[in-house]
Design a protein around this motif. Structure first.
Motif, short mmCIF file in Angstrom:
data_model
loop_
_atom_site.label_atom_id
_atom_site.label_comp_id
_atom_site.label_asym_id
_atom_site.label_seq_id
_atom_site.Cartn_x
_atom_site.Cartn_y
_atom_site.Cartn_z
N VAL A 179 -15.82 58.76 51.54
CA VAL A 179 -17.47 57.03 51.00
C VAL A 179 -17.16 56.11 51.35
O VAL A 179 -18.81 55.23 52.83
N LEU A 180 -16.70 54.96 51.71
CA LEU A 180 -16.65 53.75 51.94
C LEU A 180 -16.47 54.05 53.23
O LEU A 180 -17.70 52.83 54.10
N ASP A 181 -15.83 53.93 54.64
CA ASP A 181 -15.78 54.54 55.74
C ASP A 181 -17.00 55.12 56.28
O ASP A 181 -17.46 54.53 56.83
N ASP A 182 -18.03 56.51 55.11
CA ASP A 182 -19.02 56.58 55.91
C ASP A 182 -20.36 55.62 55.98
O ASP A 182 -20.96 55.16 56.77
N GLY A 183 -20.63 54.72 54.43
CA GLY A 183 -21.11 53.44 54.74
C GLY A 183 -20.86 52.48 55.45
O GLY A 183 -21.52 51.44 55.90
N ARG A 184 -19.97 52.19 55.67
CA ARG A 184 -19.45 51.23 57.30
C ARG A 184 -19.97 51.70 58.27
O ARG A 184 -20.28 50.87 58.78
N ARG A 185 -19.62 52.91 58.47
CA ARG A 185 -20.31 52.93 59.64
C ARG A 185 -21.65 52.81 59.98
O ARG A 185 -22.56 52.72 60.71
N GLU A 186 -22.43 53.66 59.48
CA GLU A 186 -24.04 53.85 59.19
C GLU A 186 -23.89 52.76 58.79
O GLU A 186 -25.38 52.00 59.73
N ARG A 187 -24.09 51.51 58.28
CA ARG A 187 -24.39 50.12 58.60
C ARG A 187 -23.98 49.61 59.40
O ARG A 187 -25.61 49.21 60.24
N ALA A 188 -22.99 50.09 59.82
CA ALA A 188 -22.90 48.52 61.61
C ALA A 188 -22.91 50.31 62.62
O ALA A 188 -23.63 48.78 63.30
#
Length: 69
Positions: A11-20
């Motif tokens: 979930v953290l990785d997905d959020g980081r990817r989207e925000r990045a």
């Protein structure tokens, strides 16, 4: 979360990817600042994540958008 078939790390990785992606495409922030904004230590780490997420560099995402979108 594990009951739903995902982990906190995913979930953290997905959020980081989207925000990045948002920050790279919609802002002129330096890559180091984008990295810090998504919880990474430096631009080099963002570059490694970008290769894993999109198969390209963070700079290429900034210049051309997310591959396949």
């Amino acid at each position: 979360m594990e009951q739903a078939g995902t982990t906190f790390a995913a979930v953290l990785d997905d959020g980081r990817r989207e925000r990045a992606a948002d920050l790279l495409i919609q802002s002129d922030l330096p890559l180091a600042q984008v990295a810090r904004n998504i919880g990474l230590s430096e631009a080099a780490v963002l570059s490694r994540y970008a290769r894993r997420w999109w198969g390209t560099t963070a700079r290429a995402v900034r210049d051309h958008g997310v591959p396949g979108e």
